[in-house]
Motif scaffolding. Structure first.
Motif, mmCIF file in Angstrom:
data_model
loop_
_atom_site.group_PDB
_atom_site.id
_atom_site.type_symbol
_atom_site.label_atom_id
_atom_site.label_comp_id
_atom_site.label_asym_id
_atom_site.label_seq_id
_atom_site.Cartn_x
_atom_site.Cartn_y
_atom_site.Cartn_z
ATOM 1 N N THR A 184 0.837 -1.198 0.000
ATOM 2 C CA THR A 184 0.000 0.000 0.000
ATOM 3 C C THR A 184 0.872 1.249 0.000
ATOM 4 O O THR A 184 1.820 1.344 0.778
ATOM 5 N N LYS A 185 0.555 2.197 -0.868
ATOM 6 C CA LYS A 185 1.300 3.453 -0.929
ATOM 7 C C LYS A 185 0.612 4.493 -0.057
ATOM 8 O O LYS A 185 -0.596 4.711 -0.175
ATOM 9 N N ILE A 186 1.392 5.120 0.794
ATOM 10 C CA ILE A 186 0.814 6.105 1.698
ATOM 11 C C ILE A 186 0.237 7.289 0.939
ATOM 12 O O ILE A 186 -0.741 7.909 1.354
ATOM 13 N N SER A 187 0.821 7.596 -0.227
ATOM 14 C CA SER A 187 0.332 8.720 -1.027
ATOM 15 C C SER A 187 -1.051 8.461 -1.618
ATOM 16 O O SER A 187 -1.740 9.393 -2.024
ATOM 17 N N ASP A 188 -1.445 7.182 -1.663
ATOM 18 C CA ASP A 188 -2.784 6.840 -2.158
ATOM 19 C C ASP A 188 -3.833 6.952 -1.047
ATOM 20 O O ASP A 188 -5.033 6.885 -1.323
ATOM 21 N N ILE A 189 -3.375 7.128 0.185
ATOM 22 C CA ILE A 189 -4.284 7.153 1.329
ATOM 23 C C ILE A 189 -4.420 8.546 1.927
ATOM 24 O O ILE A 189 -5.522 8.988 2.268
ATOM 25 N N LEU A 190 -3.289 9.250 2.030
ATOM 26 C CA LEU A 190 -3.254 10.541 2.713
ATOM 27 C C LEU A 190 -2.820 11.647 1.781
ATOM 28 O O LEU A 190 -2.019 11.439 0.858
ATOM 29 N N SER A 191 -3.318 12.837 2.055
ATOM 30 C CA SER A 191 -2.890 14.007 1.290
ATOM 31 C C SER A 191 -1.533 14.479 1.793
ATOM 32 O O SER A 191 -1.070 14.084 2.875
ATOM 33 N N ARG A 192 -0.900 15.359 1.032
ATOM 34 C CA ARG A 192 0.399 15.891 1.439
ATOM 35 C C ARG A 192 0.298 16.653 2.760
ATOM 36 O O ARG A 192 1.182 16.542 3.613
ATOM 37 N N ASP A 193 -0.791 17.410 2.931
ATOM 38 C CA ASP A 193 -0.969 18.163 4.174
ATOM 39 C C ASP A 193 -1.175 17.217 5.368
ATOM 40 O O ASP A 193 -0.673 17.483 6.463
ATOM 41 N N GLU A 194 -1.903 16.120 5.161
ATOM 42 C CA GLU A 194 -2.108 15.153 6.243
ATOM 43 C C GLU A 194 -0.798 14.483 6.631
ATOM 44 O O GLU A 194 -0.518 14.295 7.824
ATOM 45 N N ILE A 195 -0.001 14.145 5.643
ATOM 46 C CA ILE A 195 1.302 13.523 5.922
ATOM 47 C C ILE A 195 2.188 14.487 6.698
ATOM 48 O O ILE A 195 2.833 14.094 7.684
#
Length: 325
Positions: free
Chosen positions: A5-16
């Motif tokens: 699972t890619k974190i970029s597919d789950i969370l936005s840049r601001d959330e990260i």
């Protein structure tokens, strides 16, 4: 095997960005409060030894051992967070402060643990996972699990663990925190090489434990250091095993963090003994190891909100799962 699972597919840049913000005061609180509990437990045991009859002292001592063992696990988890660089903002805080206040008192070192543990993250549940031996052989029978837990509780596992540490620090065995035993080549070594190598590698543990013994001695209760050692040999390995099983036992050999790692619900009792510093949020940690411990519940809530993870089981449910054969 499933794709990771890619974190970029789950969370936005601001959330990260928000989730990976670290805090020095939160790190200091985690370390300071852990040692405060150890200190208060020692104070309570010293009082009990002077004021309680022997029949009341026994349960007090057993409770004290459990509390100290839980805080030893907490120190190990704090060292783990420092190895990921998330306990403090600064490199010095993670590499030096956490090493001396958290890792070395429980016979570990951040600089040894970090490269080893990062391989576990990169190779989780594969044949190259250095921690695979901790959860191999599960599920097992209830009788087999009870035997393992009994060996932990009665000190057999702890004594073997300490012997392994001595041999690792003496350069006889390859360093590990798992169950694998790998003998190193000994060609050309003389008898004096072994104690010298041991003293060089174990110096941090000897210094920090020497200071702890000195503090107990100065208080007039040197025997309290024996409680620290006994906790390290008995409840500490038990808590380690339960924590390890909860994180990775009986899960599919997948590349996907959402499938090869488990988050476990932890009530106050579990947090006191087997799940300190939010370590029970293990899917979240493997998914994004740059998230500090105090933000893992927030990441968990986001994953649950987006339907990516199921409701986590409790530790009793995990014990039933791993003993279901």
């Amino acid at each position: 095997m499933n794709n990771k699972t890619k974190i970029s597919d789950i969370l936005s840049r601001d959330e990260i960005k928000a989730l990976t913000q670290r805090s020095d005061w939160r790190g200091a609180w985690a370390v300071g409060s852990t040692w405060a509990v150890v200190t208060l437990t020692f104070v309570a045991l010293a009082w009990a030894a002077e004021h309680l009859p022997w029949w009341a002292l026994v349960p007090a001592l057993l409770l004290g051992l459990a509390i100290i063992g839980g805080r030893q696990l907490c120190l190990a988890i704090l060292q783990h967070d420092a190895a990921h660089g998330t306990l403090f903002k600064s490199k010095w805080g993670n590499d030096v402060l956490a090493d001396w206040l958290c890792a070395r008192p429980v016979w570990n070192e951040v600089h040894k643990y970090r490269p080893y543990h990062l391989v576990h993250h990169a190779k989780t549940s594969t044949v190259d996972d250095p921690d695979l031996s901790l959860v191999s052989g599960f599920p097992t029978t209830r009788t087999s699990l009870l035997r393992k837990l009994a060996r932990d509780l009665f000190g057999v596992t702890g004594l073997k663990f300490m012997l392994g540490r001595v041999l690792m620090d003496a350069g006889v065995l390859k360093w590990t925190v798992a169950n694998d035993v790998q003998v190193l080549p000994q060609d050309g070594r003389r008898w004096w090489n072994y104690p010298l190598t041991f003293l060089g590698n174990a110096a941090g543990m000897l210094i920090t434990n020497g200071l702890l013994l000195a503090a107990c001695w100065a208080s007039g209760h040197a025997w309290l250091y024996g409680v620290w050692v006994l906790a390290y040999v008995t409840p500490f390995p038990l808590f380690l095993r339960i924590r390890s099983m909860a994180e990775h036992a009986c899960l599919e050999p997948s590349r996907d963090t959402l499938r090869n790692t488990r988050t476990t619900h932890a009530g106050w009792l579990a947090r006191a003994f087997v799940a300190p510093i939010r370590v029970n949020y293990h899917i979240e940690h493997h998914l994004m190891a740059s998230v500090p411990y105090f933000r893992l519940p927030q990441l968990h809530a986001l994953l649950r909100e987006r339907g990516l993870t199921p409701e986590p089981p409790g530790y009793w449910q995990v014990l039933r799962i791993v003993s279901s054969r």
